[in-house]
Enzyme design. Structure first.
Site, PDB file in Angstrom:
ATOM      1  N   ASN A 196       0.869  -1.179   0.000  1.00  0.00           N
ATOM      2  CA  ASN A 196       0.000   0.000   0.000  1.00  0.00           C
ATOM      3  C   ASN A 196       0.903   1.225   0.000  1.00  0.00           C
ATOM      4  OD1 ASN A 196      -1.829   2.023   0.481  1.00  0.00           O
ATOM      5  ND2 ASN A 196      -2.322   1.379   2.584  1.00  0.00           N
ATOM      6  N   TRP A 197       1.037   1.846  -1.162  1.00  0.00           N
ATOM      7  CA  TRP A 197       1.959   2.986  -1.277  1.00  0.00           C
ATOM      8  C   TRP A 197       1.372   4.264  -0.666  1.00  0.00           C
ATOM      9  CZ3 TRP A 197       4.107   2.567  -7.042  1.00  0.00           C
ATOM     10  CH2 TRP A 197       4.732   1.319  -7.194  1.00  0.00           C
ATOM     11  N   LYS A 198       0.115   4.215  -0.309  1.00  0.00           N
ATOM     12  CA  LYS A 198      -0.581   5.376   0.288  1.00  0.00           C
ATOM     13  C   LYS A 198      -0.381   6.628  -0.580  1.00  0.00           C
ATOM     14  CE  LYS A 198       0.105   3.314   4.789  1.00  0.00           C
ATOM     15  NZ  LYS A 198      -0.015   3.469   6.224  1.00  0.00           N
ATOM     16  N   HIS A 254      -9.519   0.897   4.930  1.00  0.00           N
ATOM     17  CA  HIS A 254      -8.227   1.065   5.606  1.00  0.00           C
ATOM     18  C   HIS A 254      -8.423   1.977   6.820  1.00  0.00           C
ATOM     19  CE1 HIS A 254      -4.108   2.330   6.395  1.00  0.00           C
ATOM     20  NE2 HIS A 254      -3.742   1.225   5.772  1.00  0.00           N
ATOM     21  N   GLU A 269      -6.846   4.396   7.880  1.00  0.00           N
ATOM     22  CA  GLU A 269      -6.702   5.838   7.612  1.00  0.00           C
ATOM     23  C   GLU A 269      -7.977   6.402   6.991  1.00  0.00           C
ATOM     24  OE1 GLU A 269      -2.986   5.371   5.558  1.00  0.00           O
ATOM     25  OE2 GLU A 269      -2.109   4.763   7.475  1.00  0.00           O
ATOM     26  N   GLU A 314      -5.446  -5.271  10.544  1.00  0.00           N
ATOM     27  CA  GLU A 314      -4.435  -4.234  10.758  1.00  0.00           C
ATOM     28  C   GLU A 314      -4.727  -3.510  12.067  1.00  0.00           C
ATOM     29  OE1 GLU A 314      -2.458  -3.092   6.840  1.00  0.00           O
ATOM     30  OE2 GLU A 314      -4.180  -1.789   7.088  1.00  0.00           O
ATOM     31  N   GLY A 352       2.252   2.008  10.780  1.00  0.00           N
ATOM     32  CA  GLY A 352       3.164   3.139  10.616  1.00  0.00           C
ATOM     33  C   GLY A 352       3.843   3.563  11.906  1.00  0.00           C
ATOM     34  N   SER A 395       3.333  -2.436  10.377  1.00  0.00           N
ATOM     35  CA  SER A 395       4.787  -2.424  10.551  1.00  0.00           C
ATOM     36  C   SER A 395       5.439  -3.765  10.221  1.00  0.00           C
ATOM     37  CB  SER A 395       5.157  -1.963  11.965  1.00  0.00           C
ATOM     38  OG  SER A 395       4.703  -0.635  12.175  1.00  0.00           O
ATOM     39  N   GLY A 442       2.729  -1.224   4.369  1.00  0.00           N
ATOM     40  CA  GLY A 442       2.747   0.195   4.041  1.00  0.00           C
ATOM     41  C   GLY A 442       4.171   0.669   3.797  1.00  0.00           C
ATOM     42  N   GLY A 443       4.806   1.202   4.841  1.00  0.00           N
ATOM     43  CA  GLY A 443       6.122   1.826   4.721  1.00  0.00           C
ATOM     44  C   GLY A 443       7.153   0.971   3.996  1.00  0.00           C
TER      45      GLY A 443
HETATM   46  C1  PEP Z   1      -0.805  -0.078   5.990  1.00  0.00           C
HETATM   47  O1  PEP Z   1      -0.864   1.072   5.647  1.00  0.00           O
HETATM   48  O2  PEP Z   1      -1.690  -0.850   5.607  1.00  0.00           O
HETATM   49  C2  PEP Z   1       0.301  -0.505   6.857  1.00  0.00           C
HETATM   50  C3  PEP Z   1       0.242  -1.683   7.391  1.00  0.00           C
HETATM   51  O3  PEP Z   1       1.332   0.393   7.048  1.00  0.00           O
HETATM   52  P1  PEP Z   1       2.760   0.084   7.733  1.00  0.00           P
HETATM   53  O4  PEP Z   1       3.273  -1.203   7.125  1.00  0.00           O
HETATM   54  O5  PEP Z   1       3.608   1.254   7.397  1.00  0.00           O
HETATM   55  O6  PEP Z   1       2.498  -0.086   9.197  1.00  0.00           O
END
Ligand code: PEP
Length: 255
Positions: A9-11, A96, A98, A168, A174, A214, A235-236
């Protein structure tokens, strides 16, 4: 058996040159890294078509980060499922945290989006997860059951046969804090039991439940090695091809 899915997920990150470079690197390493997993990247919407072209004949799938529940019309700023399909998407992330917690999406909204994505022939990746204070108050399962029930109202087991779920925990997204493999496994087993109770054991056994929060190359093998964890939503660490590919490479062979 359930083949793991590792989704990036590049957000709201990357400008076009960065997105294409990342796509090129992921495509180049995909065959070697992802012997045991399906790979999916979810770039920002403006780059979907060019990322699809860059992924070319690689086995990397393309997904979107959200979709509108309406089919077309006067919905300024929204993107329909048909547009995403036309851009080459096979998957859409929905609900998600967010979007739930920053953009105010409710279970009802998410449910309408799940319906639109299924009707449009794409695969929804439905995200659920508890906040830290909910976990600390012992409410994790109640919160998740509520999100699952509210986001999946009115579907049959047959309707949901392609669904992917992503657990999640909001406190792990994040933040660098990861749920321990045991914590994540316990929740995944609970979600699978919930699916069996609400729908059928067959559906529960078949659906992929991803973990997100994470995930990094150094914790991926332990997380992905849990019996009810069928991949990761990243994500990251998906913004660097080498870390994303290393996570995919940590997926165990389905057995
Ligand atoms: C996400 O945005 O779905 C996520 C899990 O982010 P991160 O891996 O950065 O925690």
């Amino acid at each position: 058996m359930r083949r793991p899915l590792v989704a990036g997920n590049w957000k709201m990150n990357t400008i076009s040159a960065e997105a294409l470079q990342l796509a090129r690197e992921v495509a180049a390493g995909a065959a070697a890294a992802a012997a045991n997993a399906d790979l999916l990247v979810c770039p920002p919407a403006p780059w979907l078509v060019s990322v699809r072209e860059t992924l070319g004949g690689s086995n990397v799938l393309l997904g979107a980060q959200d979709a509108c529940y309406e089919k077309s019309g006067a919905f300024t700023g929204e993107i329909s499922v048909a547009m995403l399909a036309d851009a080459g998407c096979s998957h859409v992330i929905l609900g998600h945290s967010e979007r739930r917690h920053i953009m105010g999406e409710t279970n009802e909204t998410v449910c309408r989006k799940v319906k639109a994505v299924l009707e449009g022939g794409l695969v929804p990746i439905l995200c659920v997860g508890e906040q830290l204070e909910e976990r600390e108050a012992g409410q994790t399962e109640t919160v998740l059951d509520d999100q699952m029930a509210g986001s999946l109202t009115g579907f049959t087991a047959e309707d949901l046969s392609s669904l992917v779920i992503a657990y999640e925990p909001v406190w792990a997204i994040g933040t660098g804090k990861t749920a321990s493999p045991e914590q994540a496994q316990a929740v995944h087993a609970h979600l699978r039991k919930w699916l069996a109770g609400q729908y059928t054991q067959e559906l529960a056994d078949q659906l992929r439940i991803l973990y997100g929060g994470s995930v990094k190359p150094d914790n991926a093998a332990e997380l992905l090695g849990q019996p009810d964890i069928d991949g990761a939503l990243v994500g990251g660490a998906s913004l660097k091809a080498d870390s994303f590919l290393a996570i995919a490479a940590a997926a165990p062979a389905a057995g």
